[in-house]
Write a protein that holds these residues in place. Structure first.
Motif, short mmCIF file in Angstrom:
data_model
loop_
_atom_site.label_atom_id
_atom_site.label_comp_id
_atom_site.label_asym_id
_atom_site.label_seq_id
_atom_site.Cartn_x
_atom_site.Cartn_y
_atom_site.Cartn_z
N ASN A 137 53.54 34.15 40.27
CA ASN A 137 53.02 33.04 39.47
C ASN A 137 51.50 32.96 39.50
N ASN B 296 45.73 28.01 30.36
CA ASN B 296 46.33 28.89 29.34
C ASN B 296 47.53 29.64 29.91
N THR B 297 48.38 28.90 30.62
CA THR B 297 49.55 29.53 31.25
C THR B 297 50.80 29.43 30.38
N GLU B 298 50.67 28.83 29.18
CA GLU B 298 51.83 28.74 28.30
C GLU B 298 52.31 30.14 27.92
N ASP B 299 53.60 30.29 27.77
CA ASP B 299 54.23 31.57 27.41
C ASP B 299 53.98 32.64 28.48
N THR B 300 53.72 32.23 29.70
CA THR B 300 53.58 33.16 30.82
C THR B 300 54.43 32.64 31.98
N ASN B 301 54.58 33.44 33.02
CA ASN B 301 55.30 33.00 34.21
C ASN B 301 54.36 32.44 35.27
#
Length: 737
Positions: free
Chosen positions: A492, A436-441
Motif C-alpha cells: 500500500n 492521488n491514490t484513487e484507482d490504486t491499491n
C-alpha cells in the motif's frame, strides 16, 4: 684579479607566459652560481689580467667574468670607461640571468642610463622552452627588452620544424603583454602566415585572447569549427565565449562564466542555437548548466547543480562536455547543509530532466535528512537518523506523497588491529501521507514500524609465503554478518525513490536490497565472505581475491525483492591480480545459486609494456537488464608505433546482435615543439524519435583534428590521446585499492 664598482646592471624581462616543455626536450643549462653574484648595487669583475690607465680606463682580458646581483657576463675582453660611463665587452660573450641565456659578438652597457645592447645574438629561455636569434637585443631597466630582426621557436636547434621571424619583439616591465611587429610564421623554411602586429601574454597571469580552436567532423553535424575566446574579466571572474560553426546545422554560441569569492565558487554554462538548419522547422536549441559550491558560515554550506536542455536529441546531435549519449536524466539539485561534531543536516530540492521515453521520475521538493549522535561512548553509541521528503511528479495523475522516517540506532563497536566486531539494533519507523491514490491499491495514510538487528565481525590472519619465487605476506580475512529485519506488508506504499540494488561482493554486507525507503525487505539471513591478499614488503598488493554469499534462514515476503524461491543469494566474487609487472587481470562476477549460471560478470586482462604501450581486452555480461541480455567484448590499446608517433584504439562489439557498438582509433605525433592528433570514431547514435523511443540501429561517425605548437599556449603528451579519447579506459588493477 677582482675589482668592485658600485654600478647597477639591468637584466632581461621574464618570458613566463609560455607553457613548460617536456623535460626531455630541454637542453641542460648551468645555473648561475649564486656565490659568484655581487651584492646589491655592485658590479664584480674578474679577469686573468687588468690594465689601469690614469684611473679612467680599466681593460680586462682573459676569462673575464662580470657579475651583478642577478646575472653574469663572460667574455674574453672588457673595458670600463669612467669618463663616458660605459662598459664594453667583446670575444665569445655569454650573458645569463635566471630567465635567459644569450651569446653575442659584442656588448655595450651605459652605466648611467642602465641600458645594455648586444649584437648578433643567439638566445635561449631557461624557464620554458624557447630559443632563437636576434640581430640586436636591447635591455633597459625602465623600458624592458627589445629584440630586433628576431626569430623564435620552441624546437631544438637541430630540428627546427617551425619558427616565427619578426622585425621586433618588445617586452616592457610590469606589462602583461608583449608585442610583435611584422611577424612571419615558417614551417621548415616555408613562410605560411604573416601578421603585421600581434600581442601575447608575458606573465603566468590569465590573459584575455584566443585559445586553440577545435576542429572535428561528424555525420550528425558535418564539419565543425570551434574558436574559444577567453575573457579575463577580473582576478576572480572570467568567461570563455566559443562561437561554433557546423556545415550541416549552422551557428552555435557556447559560453562559460566562472566566479570565485572567498567562500563561494561556481560556473554558468550556456549553449544556444537560434536556428538549427537540420531540423524541419529550423528550431532553436539550447542547453544550460549552473553549478555553485559555497560556505555560508563555519558550519553551513550550500551546493547547487541545475541542468536544462531544449530537446531529447540535443546531446546526441551537438555533443556535450558534461553528459554522454547514454545518460537518461539531467540533475537539478539545490542543497543546504549543516555540519557539526554530533549533528548533520542536509536539506535539498532534487529534480530531474528526463531524456527520451523514460518513466517520469519523482522529484523531492524538499528532502531533509538529519543525523544526530545522541551519545558516543567508548563501547556504546546511540544515534538517530531521520528524513522528511515531499515527492511530486510532473504527471499530475500519479500518486504524490509526504514521507517521514525516523530510525534510532544503538550500536556496540569493538576494534583491534586484527579484528572488528559490531552489534546494532534499530527501530525503523516510516509514515506516509499519499495523494492521488484513487484507482490504486495505495492507502492515503500509512505507518510502518520495523525492527532490525545486525551482527557483523571480521578477522585478519597473516602468514609468510612464496609466490613465483617472491617472499610475500598472505592474509586471510573471513567476515560474517547476521541480519534480521521484521516484516510488514508494504504493497500500500508507492515507489517514489526506490530501485533494486546490485549485489557485488561489498553489496552482500550492505544489508539493503533497495535504494530509498519505500521498500525495506524482511530479512533473516547470514552472510559469509572471505578475502585473501598477497602483499610484498613494500606494502604493494599483488593479488586480492574475495568470495561471498548470503544464506536465507526464512522466505522473503516483500514482493519486489529479487530473492524468490531460493535459500541462497548469487555467489559474488572479485579478483584483482597483478600477475607480473606487465600483466594485470580483473574479475567481478555473480553466479546464480539456483542454476549455477553467470548472472553478471566483468572481466579484463591487460598487458602493459610501459607507460605508453598497453593492450587491454575485456568482456561484460548481464543476463537480464530490463528484459535484455547484454554480452559485449572489447579491446583497448595504446602503442608507440614509431619515434614520436603514438596509436590508440578502442573497439567494442555486441556478441548477441553480432555488431559493433563503438569504434575509435587515433594517431598522435608528439615532438618537442609541436603535436598533431587525428582521431576517427564510430558509435551508435542512440537518437530519439518523435515519441521518445531510442534508435538502436543508426550509427554516427566522425573525424577530429587537433594541432598545437608547444610553447605557444599549450603542451602535449603521448598519454593525453589515451586519457582524453578513450574515456572508458581504466586499469584493471590498482595497487593498494
Amino acid at each position: 684579479m677582482q675589482i668592485k664598482q658600485h654600478y647597477f646592471l639591468p637584466f632581461a624581462v621574464v618570458f613566463s607566459s609560455m607553457s613548460l616543455a617536456d623535460e626531455q626536450c630541454l637542453v641542460p643549462v648551468p645555473s648561475i652560481d649564486k656565490q659568484a653574484l655581487a651584492a646589491k648595487g655592485e658590479i664584480v669583475v674578474k679577469a686573468n689580467s687588468v690594465s689601469m690607465i690614469q684611473d679612467q680606463l680599466a681593460d680586462f682580458s682573459g676569462n673575464v667574468e662580470i657579475a651583478s646581483q642577478k646575472a653574469q657576463i663572460k667574455a674574453q675582453n672588457a673595458r670600463i670607461d669612467k669618463n663616458t660611463r660605459k662598459l664594453t665587452a667583446s670575444g665569445d660573450i655569454q650573458f645569463q640571468d635566471r630567465q635567459m641565456q644569450v651569446q653575442s659578438e659584442d656588448l655595450l652597457l651605459d652605466l648611467d642610463s642602465n641600458k645594455m645592447e648586444m649584437n648578433s645574438t643567439g638566445y635561449r629561455m631557461l624557464q620554458f622552452q624557447g630559443r632563437g636569434a636576434a640581430q640586436k637585443i636591447q635591455l633597459n631597466q625602465t623600458q624592458g627588452i627589445a629584440l630586433q630582426d628576431v626569430s623564435f621557436s620552441t624546437c631544438p636547434e637541430d630540428m627546427e620544424d617551425w619558427k616565427i621571424v619578426a622585425s621586433e619583439i618588445e617586452l616592457k616591465p610590469n606589462e602583461l603583454w608583449g608585442t610583435v611587429k611584422h611577424a612571419r610564421f615558417y614551417i621548415k623554411d616555408v613562410p605560411v602566415f604573416y601578421l603585421p602586429y600581434f600581442s601575447f601574454p608575458v606573465t603566468t597571469q590569465r590573459q584575455s585572447g584566443l585559445l586553440l580552436p577545435k576542429i572535428n567532423s561528424s555525420d550528425t553535424f558535418g564539419l565543425s569549427y570551434q574558436q574559444p575566446i577567453y575573457w579575463n574579466i577580473a582576478p576572480n571572474y572570467d568567461a570563455t565565449i566559443t562561437p561554433r560553426v557546423m556545415t550541416d546545422r549552422g551557428f552555435q554560441l557556447k559560453n562559460e562564466f566562472r566566479y570565485l569569492t572567498e567562500q563561494h565558487t561556481g560556473a554558468v554554462h550556456l549553449e544556444f542555437m537560434a536556428k538549427d538548419t537540420d531540423t524541419p522547422d529550423n528550431d532553436s536549441r539550447y542547453f544550460y548548466r549552473l553549478t555553485h559550491q559555497g560556505e555560508i558560515t563555519e558550519n553551513w554550506f550550500i551546493n547547487a547543480e541545475w541542468n536544462q536542455l531544449s530537446d531529447d536529441n540535443y546531446i546526441v546531435d551537438l555533443g556535450s562536455d558534461f553528459y554522454n549519449r547514454a545518460d537518461t536524466h539531467l540533475f537539478k539539485t539545490v542543497s543546504l547543509a549543516y555540519d557539526s561534531h554530533n549533528l548533520d543536516i542536509n536539506a535539498s530540492f532534487r529534480d530531474f530532466e528526463v531524456i527520451g521515453d523514460h518513466p517520469s521520475t519523482y522529484r523531492a521538493l524538499p528532502e531533509i535528512k538529519l543525523d544526530y549522535d545522541i551519545w558516543q561512548g567508548e563501547y556504546l553509541n546511540l544515534d538517530v537518523h531521520s528524513e522528511l521528503a515531499l515527492f511530486d511528479n510532473r504527471e499530475g495523475g500519479l500518486p504524490k506523497a509526504a514521507r517521514l522516517h525516523i530510525a534510532p540506532k544503538l550500536s556496540l563497536p569493538w576494534y583491534t588491529p586484527w579484528a572488528e566486531f559490531l552489534a546494532e539494533t534499530s527501530i525503523l519507523h516510516t509514515s506516509y501521507r499519499q495523494k492521488n491514490t484513487e484507482d490504486t491499491n495505495l492507502d492515503k495514510n500509512v505507518s510502518r514500524t520495523l525492527g532490525q538487528v545486525r551482527l557483523y565481525g571480521t578477522m585478519a590472519f597473516e602468514r609468510d609465503t612464496q609466490w613465483f619465487g617472491k617472499n610475500l605476506t598472505q592474509t586471510l580475512e573471513p567476515k560474517a554478518q547476521y541480519l534480521y529485519t521484521s516484516y510488514k506488508n508494504q504493497d500500500n506504499i508507492g515507489l517514489y525513490d526506490t530501485t533494486r540494488l546490485l549485489n557485488d561482493f561489498d553489496g552482500l554486507f550492505r544489508g539493503q536490497e533497495f535504494t530509498g525507503l519505500d521498500r525495506i525487505s524482511d530479512k533473516n539471513q547470514i552472510t559469509l565472505g572471505v578475502t585473501t591478499r598477497l602483499i610484498d614488503d613494500a606494502g604493494r598488493e599483488h593479488l586480492k581475491f574475495s568470495l561471498g554469499q548470503i544464506f536465507y534462514l526464512s522466505d522473503n515476503r516483500v514482493l519486489e525483492s529479487e530473492r524468490q524461491n531460493s535459500n541462497r543469494s548469487a555467489l559474488a566474487t572479485e579478483l584483482d591480480w597483478n600477475i607480473t609487472s606487465r600483466w594485470t587481470a580483473s574479475l567481478d562476477a555473480q553466479v546464480s545459486s539456483q542454476n549455477e549460471r553467470v548472472e553478471r560478470s566483468s572481466v579484463s586482462l591487460e598487458y602493459r609494456f610501459d607507460n605508453n604501450n598497453l593492450i587491454q581486452v575485456g568482456h561484460r555480461y548481464v543476463r537480464d537488464l530490463s528484459g535484455v541480455e547484454i554480452s559485449q567484448a572489447g579491446v583497448t590499446a595504446s602503442w608507440s608505433i614509431a619515434e614520436n608517433w603514438q596509436w590508440v584504439g578502442r573497439y567494442y562489439r555486441d556478441l548477441d546482435l553480432n555488431r559493433s557498438t563503438e569504434s575509435y582509433t587515433g594517431f598522435q605525433y608528439d615532438s618537442c615543439c609541436w603535436s598533431l592528433q587525428i582521431v576517427w570514431e564510430r558509435h551508435l547514435t542512440n537518437r530519439f524519435d518523435a515519441l521518445g523511443n531510442q534508435s538502436l540501429d543508426e550509427y554516427d561517425s566522425g573525424i577530429g583534428l587537433k594541432f598545437a605548437f608547444k610553447g605557444m599556449g599549450q603542451g602535449s603528451s603521448q598519454r593525453s590521446l589515451l586519457n582524453d579519447g578513450l574515456y572508458g579506459y581504466q586499469q584493471p588493477y590498482v595497487i593498494g585499492h
